[in-house]
Write an enzyme that holds these catalytic residues in place. Structure first.
Site, PDB file in Angstrom:
ATOM      1  N   PRO A 150       0.830  -1.200   0.000  1.00  0.00           N
ATOM      2  CG  PRO A 150      -0.846  -1.605   1.556  1.00  0.00           C
ATOM      3  CD  PRO A 150       0.483  -2.114   1.088  1.00  0.00           C
ATOM      4  CD  GLU A 151       2.916   2.597  -4.551  1.00  0.00           C
ATOM      5  OE1 GLU A 151       3.014   3.738  -5.035  1.00  0.00           O
ATOM      6  OE2 GLU A 151       3.146   1.565  -5.224  1.00  0.00           O
ATOM      7  CE  LYS A 165       5.936   3.475  -0.018  1.00  0.00           C
ATOM      8  NZ  LYS A 165       6.878   2.499  -0.590  1.00  0.00           N
ATOM      9  CG  ASN A 213       8.015  -0.914  -7.786  1.00  0.00           C
ATOM     10  OD1 ASN A 213       8.970  -0.246  -8.194  1.00  0.00           O
ATOM     11  ND2 ASN A 213       7.721  -2.102  -8.281  1.00  0.00           N
ATOM     12  NE  ARG A 253       9.709  -3.146  -4.606  1.00  0.00           N
ATOM     13  CZ  ARG A 253       8.727  -2.431  -4.052  1.00  0.00           C
ATOM     14  NH1 ARG A 253       9.014  -1.407  -3.269  1.00  0.00           N
ATOM     15  NH2 ARG A 253       7.462  -2.743  -4.272  1.00  0.00           N
TER      16      ARG A 253
END
Length: 326
Positions: A2-3, A50, A224, A303
């Site tokens: 979750p961003e 975050k 990401n 990533r």
């Protein structure tokens, strides 16, 4: 993971419970003793990047006034201490202490813990890992069978039942107690205090921009998915060194970061999903083949990254050498 936009939605789910007392607790967490939350009052809810922070105080303690109430109290006190002179009403110039500006200042000051919540361990910090979430007044239900073929509902890490009858359920999150939120609103891309100058300075460093964008010191809440999408929108190759980009390119990338994050949050608040253009795609919107690679600094966290070689061409470095993009 979750961003920023997702965690802000989580905070909005918790906000209606601020001021209420925990009547019953449950959950599978072994990191904290969930019973410690029983009979405490949820005093505040904040999001920084975050991370979600919830402040708890003893239920018998006074609940501090809200920012709006403090403004009204100051307005009333100011009026009482400024009697009319000469039979005429004394008028204050609105630009001296505009109520809206004072309210905004009070809201900004909430990055600091409230007085009633000071002391060790009164803030509970939540980090949601890859698949964490919060639900209000409902539990998550299995939508498919697990590897064993069982249809088992997810097990909550924490459940908070409040005296009002409502409840909050936390899934797949890490929790720990802290004395105050570790917050820097100037680095939060969804904060009104986000510092563009500092972010541009970070982006202009001789490092691949895809590394810098995930640095939470400058882009708190940017993850990401946002990274992949905004690099495509700005037509910048992920491994392009920031130092070889023009200021206008960096400005465009930063604008894309803010606009995309805000639009994603707006969609979430209206129950709409995200429709990525490049993230986890095989073709870009123009039909070009998309490349995928695991990118990250040497010795650091790497990533998965998606990019279109045609829409996001490699950029030559200042010495005329191709960037690591090739």
């Amino acid at each position: 993971m979750p961003e920023g936009p997702s965690v802000r939605k989580f905070q909005l789910l918790t906000s209606p419970f601020v001021g209420q007392v925990v009547a019953k607790v449950g959950g599978s967490s072994r990191k904290i003793n969930v019973n410690d939350l029983n009979a405490l009052r949820l005093q505040d809810s904040q999001v920084h990047g975050k991370n979600l922070y919830l402040a708890f105080v003893a239920a018998e303690g006074p609940l501090g006034p809200t920012a709006e109430e403090i403004v009204l109290q100051r307005e009333a006190a100011s009026g009482a201490s400024s009697p009319a002179q000469g039979g005429q009403e004394q008028v204050r110039a609105p630009q001296t202490h505009p109520q809206d500006e004072e309210l905004r200042e009070l809201q900004r000051s909430r990055a600091k813990p409230p007085d009633a919540a000071e002391g060790p361990g009164n803030w509970l910090r939540f980090h949601f890992g890859l698949f964490g979430s919060i639900r209000a007044n409902e539990f998550s239900r299995a939508n498919k069978a697990n590897k064993r073929g069982d249809w088992k509902d997810p097990i909550p890490r924490l459940v908070l039942h409040f005296e009002s009858g409502g409840f909050l359920v936390f899934y797949n999150c890490r929790m720990h107690w802290c004395s105050s939120p570790r917050a820097d609103p100037a680095s939060d891309i969804l904060s009104v205090e986000f510092h563009r100058g500092r972010a541009l300075d970070a982006l202009s460093a001789p490092d691949p921009v895809c590394y810098t964008l995930l640095d939470q010191r400058y882009f708190s809440g940017l993850g990401n998915i946002i990274k992949n999408e905004i690099l495509y929108l700005a037509k910048i190759h992920p491994l392009t060194q920031g130092s070889v980009l023009a200021l206008s390119d960096l400005e465009r990338l930063l604008d894309c970061a803010i606009q995309f994050s805000s639009a994603w949050l707006h969609s979430k608040l209206h129950g709409k999903g995200l429709h990525p253009q490049i993230y986890q795609k095989e073709q870009c919107p123009l039909g070009h083949a998309v490349m995928k690679g695991t990118l990250g600094p040497s010795g650091g966290f790497k990533r998965l990254t998606w990019w279109c070689p045609q829409c996001q061409p490699a950029v030559l470095s200042g010495g005329g050498d191709p960037s690591p993009a090739t």
